[in-house]
Every structure is written in structure tokens, then in C-alpha cells.
Design a protein around this motif. Structure first.
Motif, PDB file in Angstrom:
ATOM      1  N   ALA A  66      82.691  60.291  55.256  1.00  0.00           N
ATOM      2  CA  ALA A  66      83.703  59.280  54.942  1.00  0.00           C
ATOM      3  C   ALA A  66      84.784  59.192  56.014  1.00  0.00           C
ATOM      4  N   ASP A  67      85.256  60.326  56.524  1.00  0.00           N
ATOM      5  CA  ASP A  67      86.313  60.292  57.533  1.00  0.00           C
ATOM      6  C   ASP A  67      85.834  59.640  58.828  1.00  0.00           C
ATOM      7  N   ALA A  68      84.625  59.968  59.259  1.00  0.00           N
ATOM      8  CA  ALA A  68      84.065  59.363  60.471  1.00  0.00           C
ATOM      9  C   ALA A  68      83.855  57.862  60.268  1.00  0.00           C
ATOM     10  N   ALA A  69      83.418  57.481  59.074  1.00  0.00           N
ATOM     11  CA  ALA A  69      83.197  56.061  58.793  1.00  0.00           C
ATOM     12  C   ALA A  69      84.511  55.290  58.797  1.00  0.00           C
ATOM     13  N   LEU A  70      85.552  55.872  58.241  1.00  0.00           N
ATOM     14  CA  LEU A  70      86.859  55.211  58.250  1.00  0.00           C
ATOM     15  C   LEU A  70      87.383  55.036  59.674  1.00  0.00           C
ATOM     16  N   ALA A  71      87.118  56.017  60.539  1.00  0.00           N
ATOM     17  CA  ALA A  71      87.541  55.911  61.940  1.00  0.00           C
ATOM     18  C   ALA A  71      86.798  54.784  62.651  1.00  0.00           C
ATOM     19  N   VAL A  72      85.481  54.655  62.387  1.00  0.00           N
ATOM     20  CA  VAL A  72      84.696  53.586  63.010  1.00  0.00           C
ATOM     21  C   VAL A  72      85.170  52.218  62.513  1.00  0.00           C
ATOM     22  N   LEU A  73      85.450  52.109  61.211  1.00  0.00           N
ATOM     23  CA  LEU A  73      85.934  50.832  60.678  1.00  0.00           C
ATOM     24  C   LEU A  73      87.313  50.481  61.226  1.00  0.00           C
ATOM     25  N   ALA A  74      88.150  51.495  61.459  1.00  0.00           N
ATOM     26  CA  ALA A  74      89.463  51.230  62.056  1.00  0.00           C
ATOM     27  C   ALA A  74      89.299  50.702  63.481  1.00  0.00           C
ATOM     28  N   GLN A  75      88.353  51.272  64.237  1.00  0.00           N
ATOM     29  CA  GLN A  75      88.078  50.775  65.590  1.00  0.00           C
ATOM     30  C   GLN A  75      87.512  49.354  65.539  1.00  0.00           C
ATOM     31  N   LEU A  76      86.652  49.100  64.557  1.00  0.00           N
ATOM     32  CA  LEU A  76      86.077  47.760  64.400  1.00  0.00           C
ATOM     33  C   LEU A  76      87.164  46.737  64.101  1.00  0.00           C
ATOM     34  N   ASP A  77      88.096  47.084  63.217  1.00  0.00           N
ATOM     35  CA  ASP A  77      89.194  46.172  62.892  1.00  0.00           C
ATOM     36  C   ASP A  77      90.140  45.968  64.072  1.00  0.00           C
ATOM     37  N   ALA A  78      90.264  46.992  64.927  1.00  0.00           N
ATOM     38  CA  ALA A  78      91.149  46.889  66.087  1.00  0.00           C
ATOM     39  C   ALA A  78      90.518  46.093  67.230  1.00  0.00           C
ATOM     40  N   GLY A  79      89.216  45.773  67.118  1.00  0.00           N
ATOM     41  CA  GLY A  79      88.558  44.976  68.152  1.00  0.00           C
ATOM     42  C   GLY A  79      87.912  45.794  69.242  1.00  0.00           C
ATOM     43  N   ALA A  80      87.658  47.071  68.996  1.00  0.00           N
ATOM     44  CA  ALA A  80      87.064  47.920  70.026  1.00  0.00           C
ATOM     45  C   ALA A  80      85.640  47.511  70.373  1.00  0.00           C
ATOM     46  N   TYR A  81      84.955  46.846  69.462  1.00  0.00           N
ATOM     47  CA  TYR A  81      83.564  46.459  69.703  1.00  0.00           C
ATOM     48  C   TYR A  81      83.426  44.980  70.057  1.00  0.00           C
ATOM     49  N   ALA A  82      84.517  44.303  70.339  1.00  0.00           N
ATOM     50  CA  ALA A  82      84.473  42.880  70.673  1.00  0.00           C
ATOM     51  C   ALA A  82      83.843  42.679  72.043  1.00  0.00           C
ATOM     52  N   LEU A  83      83.214  41.540  72.211  1.00  0.00           N
ATOM     53  CA  LEU A  83      82.596  41.215  73.490  1.00  0.00           C
ATOM     54  C   LEU A  83      83.648  40.735  74.478  1.00  0.00           C
ATOM     55  N   ALA A  84      83.387  40.987  75.745  1.00  0.00           N
ATOM     56  CA  ALA A  84      84.239  40.429  76.793  1.00  0.00           C
ATOM     57  C   ALA A  84      84.017  38.919  76.817  1.00  0.00           C
ATOM     58  N   PRO A  85      85.014  38.135  77.244  1.00  0.00           N
ATOM     59  CA  PRO A  85      84.868  36.671  77.204  1.00  0.00           C
ATOM     60  C   PRO A  85      83.655  36.148  77.954  1.00  0.00           C
ATOM     61  N   ASP A  86      83.306  36.730  79.099  1.00  0.00           N
ATOM     62  CA  ASP A  86      82.149  36.227  79.839  1.00  0.00           C
ATOM     63  C   ASP A  86      80.838  36.566  79.136  1.00  0.00           C
ATOM     64  N   GLU A  87      80.771  37.690  78.418  1.00  0.00           N
ATOM     65  CA  GLU A  87      79.567  38.029  77.671  1.00  0.00           C
ATOM     66  C   GLU A  87      79.424  37.149  76.445  1.00  0.00           C
ATOM     67  N   ALA A  88      80.528  36.839  75.796  1.00  0.00           N
ATOM     68  CA  ALA A  88      80.473  36.021  74.587  1.00  0.00           C
ATOM     69  C   ALA A  88      80.097  34.587  74.915  1.00  0.00           C
ATOM     70  N   ALA A  89      80.466  34.108  76.074  1.00  0.00           N
ATOM     71  CA  ALA A  89      80.230  32.710  76.421  1.00  0.00           C
ATOM     72  C   ALA A  89      78.754  32.424  76.666  1.00  0.00           C
ATOM     73  N   ASP A  90      78.044  33.323  77.321  1.00  0.00           N
ATOM     74  CA  ASP A  90      76.662  33.014  77.651  1.00  0.00           C
ATOM     75  C   ASP A  90      75.667  33.544  76.630  1.00  0.00           C
ATOM     76  N   GLY A  91      76.102  34.293  75.627  1.00  0.00           N
ATOM     77  CA  GLY A  91      75.220  34.771  74.579  1.00  0.00           C
ATOM     78  C   GLY A  91      74.243  35.833  75.030  1.00  0.00           C
ATOM     79  N   GLN A  92      74.433  36.413  76.183  1.00  0.00           N
ATOM     80  CA  GLN A  92      73.531  37.424  76.722  1.00  0.00           C
ATOM     81  C   GLN A  92      74.206  38.792  76.755  1.00  0.00           C
ATOM     82  N   ALA A  93      74.963  39.118  75.740  1.00  0.00           N
ATOM     83  CA  ALA A  93      75.736  40.361  75.712  1.00  0.00           C
ATOM     84  C   ALA A  93      74.826  41.571  75.813  1.00  0.00           C
TER      85      ALA A  93
END
Length: 173
Positions: A66-93
Motif C-alpha cells: 500500500a505505501d509503495a502504491a500510494l507513492a506511485v499514485l502521488a508521482q502519477l498525480d504530480a505528472g512524473a509520467y507525462a510525455l514530453a511535448p514532442d513525444e505527445a505530438a507525434d504519438g510515437q512515445a
């Protein structure tokens, strides 16, 4: 009580309003090696009005993770796994540039013919804006199908109506 929370080895760590959001978060947890389970997804999918009463779609993980999962979800909410703008634009991330498929050229190929017209040409004004003419039988059939689920067969008899001049005609098949 449905289950004993003291002896239950899974803990609810997150609640979502939408099934898709819960599955995206659970997928991120599973990719990190955490055994995540989406609970109540089918109840919310079938009867979304009950989502608030049920507490939404839940993500449950083993108590020891549970503690590890909460840490991963906190990173997910903070945008740690977001794509860079150039990767998101061409869909080839995540693909190296050499492995990416070639970018298709824009515009039609020189040897391609233009798309076919959607319907026949009006015999009165030669317009291409012809649409199928629906008679009272077709409307009655749709009314019966949608109100009392009574299928009523109807046949498309080839009647057309010009959207420009209003001319009606029957086209033989």
C-alpha cells in the motif's frame, strides 16, 4: 458486514469516478510491479448513477504494498509520467527515432481518384446533394422499434429527394 477489514489483506488506496481513470492508474501500478485490482468497476459501468453511493471505482492493493502504491499514485498525480511535448505530438512515445514509421505525406496521391458521390445526381437540377427520402412507413417502423422494441420490416424502395430543389424521384436498383 461483507468482509472483515482486519483480516482483509487488500486495502483500498484510491477511488475514481470513472472506470477508465481507475484502469489507467491500476495499469501504472501494475507496471511498477504492484498487484493492483480494480473493484466495483462493473457496478459503476452498468449503473453510473450509483457511483457516489458505492464510493466510486476503487483500486485495491495488498496491504504490504500500500505505501509503495500510494507513492506511485502521488508521482502519477504530480505528472512524473507525462510525455514530453514532442513525444505527445507525434504519438510515437517511447520509440527510438530509427524505429518510428515514416510520416505519411499530406494530400491525396497523384494516382488516386476523387471519392465517389454519396448519392445519385438529381434528374431535375443535376445536383449531387441527393438524400434518401423517408416515407411514413419508415418513420412508423423507427417509432415502433424505439418505443416498444417491436421490429417492423421495411424496405428501402429507392426513393430520393434533392436537398437543393426538393425534387423527389425513385431510382431503380
Amino acid at each position: 458486514m461483507l468482509f472483515d477489514t482486519a483480516s482483509d489483506r487488500y486495502r483500498t488506496i484510491a477511488r475514481y469516478d470513472h472506470v477508465l481513470q481507475a484502469h489507467l492508474a491500476a495499469g501504472r501500478l501494475q507496471s511498477e510491479g504492484i498487484d493492483a485490482v480494480v473493484a466495483d468497476e462493473h457496478y459503476v459501468s452498468v449503473n453510473w448513477l450509483m457511483a457516489n453511493a458505492l464510493g466510486g471505482v476503487k483500486i485495491r492493493v495488498p496491504a504490504e504494498q500500500a505505501d509503495a502504491a500510494l507513492a506511485v499514485l502521488a508521482q502519477l498525480d504530480a505528472g512524473a509520467y507525462a510525455l514530453a511535448p514532442d513525444e505527445a505530438a507525434d504519438g510515437q512515445a517511447g520509440m527510438p527515432p530509427a524505429a518510428r514509421p515514416p510520416t505519411p505525406r499530406s494530400g491525396p496521391a497523384p494516382d488516386e481518384s476523387p471519392p465517389a458521390a454519396p448519392g445519385p445526381r438529381c434528374p431535375q437540377c443535376a445536383s449531387l446533394r441527393a438524400e434518401p427520402h423517408r416515407t411514413w412507413r419508415w418513420r412508423l417502423a423507427m417509432l415502433l422499434v424505439h418505443t416498444i422494441s417491436l421490429p417492423m420490416p421495411f424496405k428501402d424502395d429507392g426513393r430520393w429527394r434533392c436537398a437543393d430543389c426538393g425534387w423527389r424521384w425513385r431510382q431503380q436498383a
